[in-house]
Write a protein that holds these residues in place. Structure first.
Motif, mmCIF file in Angstrom:
data_model
loop_
_atom_site.group_PDB
_atom_site.id
_atom_site.type_symbol
_atom_site.label_atom_id
_atom_site.label_comp_id
_atom_site.label_asym_id
_atom_site.label_seq_id
_atom_site.Cartn_x
_atom_site.Cartn_y
_atom_site.Cartn_z
ATOM 1 N N LEU A 173 0.823 -1.208 0.000
ATOM 2 C CA LEU A 173 0.000 0.000 0.000
ATOM 3 C C LEU A 173 0.856 1.257 0.000
ATOM 4 O O LEU A 173 0.492 2.290 -0.578
ATOM 5 C CB LEU A 173 -0.939 0.001 1.202
ATOM 6 C CG LEU A 173 -2.028 -1.083 1.218
ATOM 7 C CD1 LEU A 173 -2.768 -1.062 2.529
ATOM 8 C CD2 LEU A 173 -2.979 -0.899 0.041
ATOM 9 N N SER A 174 1.980 1.186 0.679
ATOM 10 C CA SER A 174 2.838 2.369 0.739
ATOM 11 C C SER A 174 3.413 2.689 -0.626
ATOM 12 O O SER A 174 3.633 3.868 -0.956
ATOM 13 C CB SER A 174 3.964 2.127 1.751
ATOM 14 O OG SER A 174 4.869 3.211 1.774
ATOM 15 N N ASN A 176 1.888 2.281 -3.392
ATOM 16 C CA ASN A 176 0.810 2.905 -4.163
ATOM 17 C C ASN A 176 0.267 4.154 -3.486
ATOM 18 O O ASN A 176 -0.816 4.645 -3.871
ATOM 19 C CB ASN A 176 -0.323 1.892 -4.376
ATOM 20 C CG ASN A 176 0.123 0.709 -5.207
ATOM 21 O OD1 ASN A 176 0.950 0.839 -6.108
ATOM 22 N ND2 ASN A 176 -0.401 -0.475 -4.889
ATOM 23 N N LYS A 177 0.933 4.629 -2.499
ATOM 24 C CA LYS A 177 0.580 5.850 -1.779
ATOM 25 C C LYS A 177 -0.747 5.709 -1.031
ATOM 26 O O LYS A 177 -1.419 6.710 -0.742
ATOM 27 C CB LYS A 177 0.469 7.037 -2.735
ATOM 28 C CG LYS A 177 1.715 7.302 -3.565
ATOM 29 C CD LYS A 177 2.910 7.629 -2.681
ATOM 30 C CE LYS A 177 4.153 7.939 -3.546
ATOM 31 N NZ LYS A 177 5.324 8.270 -2.711
ATOM 32 N N PHE A 178 -1.126 4.434 -0.646
ATOM 33 C CA PHE A 178 -2.363 4.256 0.125
ATOM 34 C C PHE A 178 -2.071 4.062 1.623
ATOM 35 O O PHE A 178 -3.000 3.920 2.404
ATOM 36 C CB PHE A 178 -3.138 3.026 -0.384
ATOM 37 C CG PHE A 178 -3.712 3.230 -1.743
ATOM 38 C CD1 PHE A 178 -4.806 4.068 -1.923
ATOM 39 C CD2 PHE A 178 -3.152 2.604 -2.846
ATOM 40 C CE1 PHE A 178 -5.332 4.247 -3.201
ATOM 41 C CE2 PHE A 178 -3.691 2.800 -4.110
ATOM 42 C CZ PHE A 178 -4.783 3.614 -4.301
#
Length: 364
Positions: A173-174, A176-178
């Protein structure tokens, strides 16, 4: 003296020339016995005097003619004839090279003795048991601790696996900037903590297992086993007695029984150091037990111990029995004869070279 005797005899002679001799008077009647008595006394004195003068010469002649007196047989004992050269006899005892008194490694109370004198035991066979109630409880406690440590390892392992999965998702997630950087750091820290807890739990589990193994070993020491196969020659302890590996005084014993390996029986004799040069390593020997004087046992020299006894001036010699028999018992008295012209037997020359104790002996 001879002339005096002649005159006396002539005076006593009767003169027959006169035709009518006058009858003797009363004075002449008493004179004749007196003269006869005087002649007898003079003759006796002459005989005694002659015997005293001639007796020394007769004694000398008897002494010269008589043979000298034979010496008394019991004045001095006759010297014993020496033995034939090359033959040597010695005395000693039957000994066992493997002889052990079985004792416990811990202090405890004997509850059962499983051997008797004369019994044959195998290596590792249980000979006695000690009271093991407390040891059994300690083992159960140690095993319980080991199981608890194992369960803690499993719990930490489950948490660590979950932390690894969470960290993997947060990293995805990090990218993909989530997910924030803080969530990623928090997941990584949780994985590190659980990893450390996992190592600690595993160490505690290993410690618990070692403790359980040690307790099991202590419990096993309550069963006293024979170190080697042999025959029990002495039983020391009885059920109910306290036994300890060291003497603590009182009624505490230090041994259960004594076991002898009958296959290790040999003979040890002391040979005078003046004759040790006639003993040959590997040479033939004849042994005779005092208990069986008509039984000659074939034997051979194993080794000559390379040291001498200063007090007795002897050297110890080890002798191998070539014939095994149950009648041969430890500590029996035995007499051995080292045969003449002894030479090492086949198969023993190499062992004599390999044994350094034999190289110190001078052989004939």
């Amino acid at each position: 003296m001879t002339e005096d005797k002649t005159k006396l005899l002539r005076s006593l002679a009767i003169d027959r020339s006169s035709p009518n001799p006058a009858p003797p008077s009363s004075a002449n009647r008493w004179k004749l016995p007196i003269v006869v008595a005087a002649v007898i006394v003079v003759a006796a004195l002459a005989a005694v005097f002659a015997f005293r003068i001639g007796s020394p010469n007769r004694a000398e002649q008897v002494a010269v003619q008589s043979p000298p007196p034979a010496p008394r047989q019991d004045a001095q004992p006759q010297a014993v004839a020496p033995k034939e050269p090359g033959t040597l006899a010695a005395s000693g005892y039957v000994v066992a090279r493997r002889r052990a008194t079985i004792a416990a490694e811990i202090t405890g109370k004997v509850v059962e003795v499983l051997v008797e004198e004369g019994m044959t035991v195998a290596a590792g066979q249980v000979t006695a048991r000690l009271d093991s109630v407390l040891a059994e409880k300690d083992l159960a406690l140690a095993q319980s601790r080991a199981e608890a440590a194992q369960a803690a390892v499993a719990a930490v392992s489950a948490d660590l696996d979950d932390a690894h999965r969470i960290l993997s998702r947060i990293r995805s997630l990090s990218q993909n900037k989530f997910a924030t950087e803080a969530d990623l750091t928090k997941s990584e820290a949780r994985v590190a903590v659980l990893t450390a807890q996992m190592r600690q739990a595993q160490s505690q589990w290993e410690t618990a297992k070692l403790d359980a193994q040690r307790t099991a070993s202590v419990l096993d020491k309550h069963q006293i086993r024979a170190p080697f196969a042999g025959v029990v020659v002495d039983r020391s302890a009885q059920p109910g007695e306290m036994i300890s590996p060291m003497s603590v005084g009182g009624f505490t014993r230090t041994g259960i029984c004594t076991v002898v390996d009958m296959d290790s029986i040999e003979i040890e004799v002391d040979v005078n150091e003046a004759f040790i040069g006639r003993v040959v390593a590997g040479g033939p020997v004849t042994a005779v037990l005092d208990a069986y004087p008509d039984w000659q046992i074939p034997a051979s020299v194993i080794a000559i111990v390379p040291t001498a006894n200063r007090e007795k001036a002897t050297v110890k010699v080890r002798i191998r029995l070539l014939q095994k028999d149950p009648r041969i018992l430890p500590d029996m008295a035995v007499k051995v004869t080292f045969l003449r012209d002894a030479k090492p037997q086949d198969g023993q020359k190499d062992s004599a070279k390999a044994d350094p104790s034999r190289s110190a002996v001078r052989t004939d």
